[in-house]
Design a protein around this motif. Sequence first.
Motif, short mmCIF file in Angstrom:
data_model
loop_
_atom_site.label_atom_id
_atom_site.label_comp_id
_atom_site.label_asym_id
_atom_site.label_seq_id
_atom_site.Cartn_x
_atom_site.Cartn_y
_atom_site.Cartn_z
N SER A 1 -0.93 1.15 -10.89
CA SER A 1 0.49 0.84 -10.75
C SER A 1 0.70 -0.61 -10.32
CB SER A 1 1.14 1.79 -9.74
OG SER A 1 2.52 1.52 -9.61
N SER B 1 0.83 -1.20 0.00
CA SER B 1 0.00 0.00 0.00
C SER B 1 0.86 1.26 0.00
CB SER B 1 -0.92 -0.01 1.23
OG SER B 1 -1.66 1.19 1.32
N TRP C 1 -8.74 -5.14 0.00
CA TRP C 1 -7.71 -4.41 -0.74
C TRP C 1 -8.04 -4.39 -2.22
CZ3 TRP C 1 -4.17 -1.75 1.88
CH2 TRP C 1 -3.86 -2.14 3.19
N GLN C 2 -7.75 -3.25 -2.85
CA GLN C 2 -8.00 -3.10 -4.29
C GLN C 2 -6.69 -2.78 -5.00
OE1 GLN C 2 -10.48 0.31 -5.67
NE2 GLN C 2 -11.67 -1.27 -6.71
N SER D 1 -4.18 -1.16 -7.63
CA SER D 1 -4.13 0.14 -8.29
C SER D 1 -3.61 -0.03 -9.71
CB SER D 1 -3.20 1.08 -7.52
OG SER D 1 -1.85 0.65 -7.68
N GLY E 1 1.98 2.17 -3.19
CA GLY E 1 0.92 2.65 -4.08
C GLY E 1 0.40 1.58 -5.02
N TRP E 2 0.65 0.30 -4.71
CA TRP E 2 0.24 -0.78 -5.60
C TRP E 2 -1.12 -1.34 -5.22
CZ3 TRP E 2 5.61 -3.69 -5.63
CH2 TRP E 2 6.54 -2.85 -6.26
N ILE E 3 -1.56 -1.12 -3.99
CA ILE E 3 -2.90 -1.49 -3.57
C ILE E 3 -3.44 -0.36 -2.69
CG2 ILE E 3 -2.61 -4.00 -3.66
CD1 ILE E 3 -2.10 -4.00 -0.65
N ALA E 4 -4.76 -0.34 -2.53
CA ALA E 4 -5.39 0.66 -1.68
C ALA E 4 -6.43 -0.02 -0.80
CB ALA E 4 -6.04 1.75 -2.52
N LYS F 1 -1.91 8.79 -1.53
CA LYS F 1 -1.14 8.11 -2.57
C LYS F 1 -0.71 9.09 -3.68
CE LYS F 1 -1.54 3.90 -0.82
NZ LYS F 1 -2.14 4.26 0.45
N TYR G 1 -7.07 15.02 -3.60
CA TYR G 1 -6.66 13.64 -3.34
C TYR G 1 -7.16 13.16 -1.98
CZ TYR G 1 -3.80 14.60 -7.37
OH TYR G 1 -3.39 14.94 -8.63
N GLN H 1 -6.77 -8.52 -9.21
CA GLN H 1 -7.88 -8.36 -8.26
C GLN H 1 -8.66 -9.65 -8.12
OE1 GLN H 1 -8.52 -5.19 -6.63
NE2 GLN H 1 -9.53 -6.71 -5.34
#
Length: 289
Positions: free
Chosen positions: A118, A101, A113-114, A116, A104-107, A230, A284, A126
Amino acid sequence: MAKQKISTSQLAKLRNVEAKALFGDLKLAGYINRHEDNWVLTELGSKFGGEYVNHSKFGQFIVWPENLLIDTDATSGQLLSATQIGERLKLPAKKVNQLLSELGWIARVDKGWQVSPSGLTHGGQQQMDNHNEQQYVLWHDSIVRNKRLKQSVVEFLGQDAEAHATDKSISSFRQKFEAKHRTLDGHYVRSQGELRIDNWLYLNGVVHAYDRQLPIEQDVLSDFYLPSGKVYLQYWGDDNGATEEKERVAIRAIYQQHEFPLIEIFTDEIDQLDKVLPSKLRAYGIKAY
């Protein structure tokens, strides 16, 4: 003169294999990733020469060198959960997700978790647990060899990051422009402008990292990273090592290529941070006190 790159279908025809089989091999090797109904070029695929092109009739698609090496020996084809990644990195699954996270690869979302945009380029896929409707992400096994994830693990564990660093260009930059200005929260920054931005963020309760490496193979530093949104923040100042316009354009292109959100602050805005930063941050989801 470099040869023109060709589409996956053309490459399959050249190699006398079915296009579907070639797409499968590229996915197995971690060069491409499937998201919804589209193929995503990964960072690994880019390293082997893959790139996007836009066609007036066919839209965007991926092209490859004719002599493309598809290295399937380095992968088992297994998709790894955060728990399995943690077993290899000797970290708990919760910490793995926190590091992913931070990169910045998941949120974090309401139900798990989702991945991203990136994260998709690093092999994230997913998933949904239909039993409890929880979202989670599985990863191509090349993730455990990823340079930036390994660097984050080293830094988190407090190991000697310099001894593990391979980015000579960053080391050279840090030697040339010494961070000698101490901020209120204890950071050392390179310019008066960065000092004022850092102090503003600290006094307004915005968590931030300074001199953060972008989570990509290229060695590119961002002045600030704001993990709650992020988003990266770049100061285009002229009070210490001014950035040439040509270099600015190149750096912006990297952010755009990887879909990294970017806030830009210029020299003439330094005296107006109370006016310009809150609205830039709100875009953001970041609230400043």
